[in-house]
Write a protein that holds these residues in place. Structure first.
Motif, mmCIF file in Angstrom:
data_model
loop_
_atom_site.group_PDB
_atom_site.id
_atom_site.type_symbol
_atom_site.label_atom_id
_atom_site.label_comp_id
_atom_site.label_asym_id
_atom_site.label_seq_id
_atom_site.Cartn_x
_atom_site.Cartn_y
_atom_site.Cartn_z
ATOM 1 N N ALA A 165 -8.839 -4.018 -41.963
ATOM 2 C CA ALA A 165 -7.616 -3.713 -41.414
ATOM 3 C C ALA A 165 -7.452 -2.226 -41.120
ATOM 4 C CB ALA A 165 -6.638 -4.049 -42.489
ATOM 5 N N THR A 166 -7.104 -2.208 -39.913
ATOM 6 C CA THR A 166 -6.875 -0.437 -39.451
ATOM 7 C C THR A 166 -5.325 -0.365 -39.341
ATOM 8 O OG1 THR A 166 -9.063 -0.541 -38.235
ATOM 9 C CG2 THR A 166 -7.291 1.186 -37.768
ATOM 10 N N PRO A 167 -4.720 0.332 -40.177
ATOM 11 C CA PRO A 167 -3.077 0.527 -39.895
ATOM 12 C C PRO A 167 -2.815 1.565 -38.797
ATOM 13 C CG PRO A 167 -3.918 1.652 -41.942
ATOM 14 C CD PRO A 167 -5.130 1.078 -41.179
ATOM 15 N N ASP A 168 -1.493 1.560 -38.445
ATOM 16 C CA ASP A 168 -1.065 2.752 -37.762
ATOM 17 C C ASP A 168 -0.774 3.969 -38.824
ATOM 18 O OD1 ASP A 168 -1.047 1.251 -35.210
ATOM 19 O OD2 ASP A 168 1.059 0.402 -35.747
ATOM 20 N N ILE A 169 -1.129 4.835 -38.404
ATOM 21 C CA ILE A 169 -0.827 6.015 -39.397
ATOM 22 C C ILE A 169 -0.362 7.253 -38.619
ATOM 23 C CG2 ILE A 169 -2.857 5.270 -40.943
ATOM 24 C CD1 ILE A 169 -4.273 8.125 -39.748
ATOM 25 N N ARG A 170 0.122 8.260 -39.456
ATOM 26 C CA ARG A 170 0.380 9.689 -39.004
ATOM 27 C C ARG A 170 -0.266 10.504 -39.523
ATOM 28 N NH1 ARG A 170 7.054 8.596 -39.148
ATOM 29 N NH2 ARG A 170 7.055 7.108 -37.145
ATOM 30 N N VAL A 171 -0.954 11.395 -39.072
ATOM 31 C CA VAL A 171 -1.781 12.420 -39.883
ATOM 32 C C VAL A 171 -0.797 13.356 -40.851
ATOM 33 C CG1 VAL A 171 -3.155 14.473 -39.803
ATOM 34 C CG2 VAL A 171 -3.401 12.680 -38.228
ATOM 35 N N ALA A 172 -1.132 13.240 -42.054
ATOM 36 C CA ALA A 172 -0.380 13.729 -43.441
ATOM 37 C C ALA A 172 0.820 13.317 -43.632
ATOM 38 C CB ALA A 172 -0.476 15.342 -43.132
ATOM 39 N N ASP A 173 1.154 12.130 -43.008
ATOM 40 C CA ASP A 173 2.367 11.556 -43.416
ATOM 41 C C ASP A 173 2.159 10.425 -44.604
ATOM 42 O OD1 ASP A 173 4.898 10.344 -43.689
ATOM 43 O OD2 ASP A 173 5.302 10.271 -41.594
ATOM 44 N N VAL A 174 1.969 10.736 -45.646
ATOM 45 C CA VAL A 174 1.566 9.732 -46.652
ATOM 46 C C VAL A 174 2.440 8.558 -46.832
ATOM 47 C CG1 VAL A 174 0.880 9.372 -49.128
ATOM 48 C CG2 VAL A 174 0.465 11.699 -47.931
ATOM 49 N N ALA A 175 3.838 8.886 -46.787
ATOM 50 C CA ALA A 175 4.794 7.869 -47.049
ATOM 51 C C ALA A 175 4.810 6.983 -45.649
ATOM 52 C CB ALA A 175 6.397 8.408 -47.058
ATOM 53 N N TYR A 176 4.819 7.335 -44.581
ATOM 54 C CA TYR A 176 4.470 6.215 -43.528
ATOM 55 C C TYR A 176 3.313 5.442 -43.787
ATOM 56 C CZ TYR A 176 4.047 4.743 -38.769
ATOM 57 O OH TYR A 176 3.742 3.989 -37.650
ATOM 58 N N ASN A 177 2.326 6.299 -44.155
ATOM 59 C CA ASN A 177 0.875 5.433 -44.109
ATOM 60 C C ASN A 177 0.857 4.354 -45.181
ATOM 61 O OD1 ASN A 177 -0.003 7.287 -42.043
ATOM 62 N ND2 ASN A 177 -0.997 8.586 -43.333
ATOM 63 N N GLN A 178 1.631 4.727 -46.348
ATOM 64 C CA GLN A 178 1.702 3.818 -47.297
ATOM 65 C C GLN A 178 2.501 2.614 -47.009
ATOM 66 O OE1 GLN A 178 3.756 5.389 -50.909
ATOM 67 N NE2 GLN A 178 4.870 3.309 -51.110
ATOM 68 N N GLU A 179 3.479 3.040 -46.240
ATOM 69 C CA GLU A 179 4.386 1.592 -45.610
ATOM 70 C C GLU A 179 3.421 0.865 -44.651
ATOM 71 O OE1 GLU A 179 8.017 1.241 -42.818
ATOM 72 O OE2 GLU A 179 7.875 3.100 -43.892
ATOM 73 N N GLN A 180 2.682 1.261 -43.936
ATOM 74 C CA GLN A 180 1.834 0.620 -42.936
ATOM 75 C C GLN A 180 0.744 -0.033 -43.980
ATOM 76 O OE1 GLN A 180 2.813 0.106 -39.795
ATOM 77 N NE2 GLN A 180 4.709 1.187 -40.457
ATOM 78 N N ILE A 181 0.128 0.606 -44.461
ATOM 79 C CA ILE A 181 -0.811 -0.222 -45.509
ATOM 80 C C ILE A 181 -0.316 -1.429 -46.002
ATOM 81 C CG2 ILE A 181 -2.327 -0.077 -47.547
ATOM 82 C CD1 ILE A 181 -2.708 3.036 -46.486
#
Length: 643
Positions: free
Chosen positions: A11-27
């Protein structure tokens, strides 16, 4: 998970560099999605929680603290998920920063696998922020819990002993000695890779070949999850090139430059079967790796994995033609060597106008050309008897003449009738004695002509017939060199088709096409209205089914219940369940009862991964009992399960 099938995901999620909260949500969103799809192992990219391209931001405590907090929340989100999940993240331990893959299962963090090899060349400068992982596994304290930390941790499924998973990270697999080698030697059947591999010209093809090669070398499944869109494009572009391979074959591949999930079903029992047979795959004598159990429910895996119904025959014409040419060359080279070694002055081939003898004489012609021998020394013998039709007789004669062979006709009816009188057999009794007497008389004729001409008899029987024992013992079963011995019937047809398609002589081409249109038959029973009365596939079953059964029985050691299951998927719309069961039962019964015919096979060249030579590939007692295999199939047909 029955029969060893396990659904997995990269799985490759959508991410934002250094935006941990957003990345957590997408994961977490993709964890939910993969759970709904039934994936039992899920892999996310390298440093997915923060983004791989944070650069010197990795030295910032606030980012590392956020990542630490986020992984705990992601772990909590897996509490009700029946899966083992790997998420890439940065982890500070004792004042050093490490690039790790966190393994999550049922709300817990089972371990942190560290990256062993840090790239520090070209566009990569990981040693600026990270430290190489330790040489050995140890426990660290993480949020009040003791958690394993280090390389090559093995995660073992509690309900499926052969499902053992180990992780490595990106550059590890590009190194000369990937950590996965030791992990596989200590039992890992599935390797996962959390990766951030950027895109450059030609790199995708190399990456795919690398993953396929590693999975083949380790006889393992390999799940490769790559970083994608969302990473910084300051200098690099990441394409989300996800790959799932199994023993050298890519099962699923993500579309590049598009984030998302790819799924595949791996077959753990198939991998174990390969390892058991391969004596160069050595298990480690000393155990160094840490082992951690993880929980899974033993659930049914609804099959979406595709099983080719003709496993011996490539679908793509270009690949099929290339393989046909290669096989014909192997067959001819084998016969060439035998002719040269025995100083044979001739080769004797019994020709019937059927597929097998057609292939045999075509191969013989190739071998003679390789040796520079005159084709007139190929003695093509047609031996009409009670079941011979005009169609097959004429095709056999015309083919021999077109090839430049010496055609001999020996009508054997009188000899067979004399033999019937000698043994007191009624000629109106069309039992097995009636049939086999003809086959043995033909073999005697061929053997004696070979003595007359200083030659050898070229066998025509194919591997499918040998598997079923569909040959007369000491009749067509016997020769001095069997060129078709490891060619299954479905492939024989395509080899003759290839020869027909590439043949330049119009008349010869027409003969070969007519052979292809002729029903498979030994022609041992009298014709009806001039047409073939005895059709092999009506008696023993469709060869396309038997070749399917043979491939999975021998190549991977599948049990009959598993073959029955995948055959229903592969032949959906072609054969109903009752037909598949009937002929699979026949296959199992005949395969065991007819081993004595295979135990004394003549020599012949191996052309593929499946072969029945008693001297090499298949050594089985002739009196082995089939009951265990038949009961397994019968239980499956009644709706039983076999985990």
């Amino acid at each position: 998970m029955r029969h060893g099938f396990v659904k997995v995901a990269a799985a490759t999620p959508d991410i934002r560099v250094a935006d941990v909260a957003y990345n957590q949500e997408q994961i977490c969103r993709l964890i939910d999605e993969t759970a709904s799809e039934g994936a039992k192992i899920v892999v996310f990219p390298e440093l997915a929680l923060t983004g791989y391209t944070c650069g010197d931001l990795f030295t910032q405590d606030v980012l590392l603290a956020q990542a630490r907090k986020a992984i705990c929340q992601v772990a909590a989100a897996t509490e009700e998920k029946d899966a083992l999940i790997f998420v890439g993240m940065p982890l500070a331990v004792e004042g050093e920063l490490y690039n790790v893959a966190a393994a999550l299962n049922r709300g817990k963090i089972l371990g942190f696998t560290t990256k062993t090899f840090l790239p520090n060349y070209g566009e990569f400068y990981e040693m600026r922020q990270f430290r190489e992982g330790p040489g050995e596994v140890r426990c660290i304290c993480f949020e009040g819990e003791k958690v394993l930390f280090g390389p090559r941790i093995l995660f073992e499924a509690d309900v499926m002993p052969d499902l053992i998973v180990s992780a490595e990270i990106c550059e590890d697999v590009w190194s000369p000695v990937p950590p996965s080698i030791q992990a596989a030697r200590e039992g890992a059947t599935v390797i996962v890779n959390c990766s951030a591999s950027d895109e450059t010209i030609g790199k995708a093809a190399y990456r795919k070949s690398l993953i396929e090669g590693q999975s083949a070398r380790l006889m393992a499944a390999y799940i490769y999850a790559n970083a994608g869109e969302g990473e910084s494009t300051t200098d690099l572009v990441f394409g989300g090139h996800n790959i799932i391979s199994e023993n050298g074959t890519t099962l699923a591949e993500g579309e590049r430059f598009k984030n998302g999930v790819v799924y595949a079903q791996i077959d753990v029992k198939r991998l174990i079967s390969e390892r058991r047979k391969n004596t160069t795959f050595k298990a480690a004598r000393e155990r160094y790796l840490a082992r951690v159990p993880f929980r899974l429910e033993l659930t049914e895996t609804k099959l979406t994995r595709k099983f080719p119904s003709r496993p011996f025959v490539p679908d793509a014409k270009e690949e099929r033609d290339r393989r046909c040419e290669e096989i014909l060359t192997i067959q001819a080279m084998g016969l060439k060597k035998r002719l040269a070694h025995t100083h044979a002055r001739s080769a004797v081939v019994g020709i019937s106008g059927g597929l097998d003898s057609t292939l045999a004489i075509l191969v013989t012609a190739r071998a003679f050309d390789m040796l520079g021998m005159d084709r007139s020394q190929i003695i093509a013998v047609t031996m009409p008897c009670f079941g011979t039709t005009d169609r097959t007789y004429n095709n056999a004669c015309q083919m021999a003449l077109k090839l430049g062979a010496q055609l001999r006709e020996v009508r054997i009816a009188d000899s067979v009738e004399s033999h019937f009188r000698d043994i007191g057999h009624d000629i109106e009794d069309h039992s097995v004695t009636y049939e086999n007497s003809q086959a043995r008389e033909r073999t005697q004729v061929l053997m004696d002509i070979s003595n007359q001409t200083g030659g050898l008899v070229v066998g025509t029987g194919d591997m499918s017939e040998l598997a079923l024992g569909w040959a007369t013992y000491n009749g067509d079963h016997m020769s001095m060199y069997g060129v078709n011995a490891s060619v299954p019937k479905t492939l024989v047809r395509h080899l003759v088709q290839y020869c027909a398609d590439t043949e330049k002589d119009r008349e010869m081409k027409d003969v070969l096409y007519d052979v292809l249109d002729t029903p498979v038959s030994p022609e041992l029973l009298p014709p009806k209205d001039g047409q073939i009365a005895q059709k092999t596939e009506d008696l023993v079953g469709p060869y396309e089914l038997h070749d399917f059964y043979l491939y999975y029985f021998l190549r991977f050691g599948y049990e009959p219940s598993k073959i029955y299951r995948i055959a229903r998927e592969a032949f959906a719309g072609e054969y109903d369940e009752e037909t598949i069961y009937k002929w699979l039962h026949t296959f199992c019964r005949r395969f065991f009862s007819q081993q004595f015919k295979r135990s004394c096979l003549p020599d012949g060249p191996k052309v593929g991964t499946v072969a029945l030579s008693p001297r090499g590939d298949w050594r089985m007692p002739s009196d082995a009992c089939a009951d265990v295999w038949l009961r397994d199939l019968e239980q499956a047909a009644k709706g039983g399960t076999n985990v």
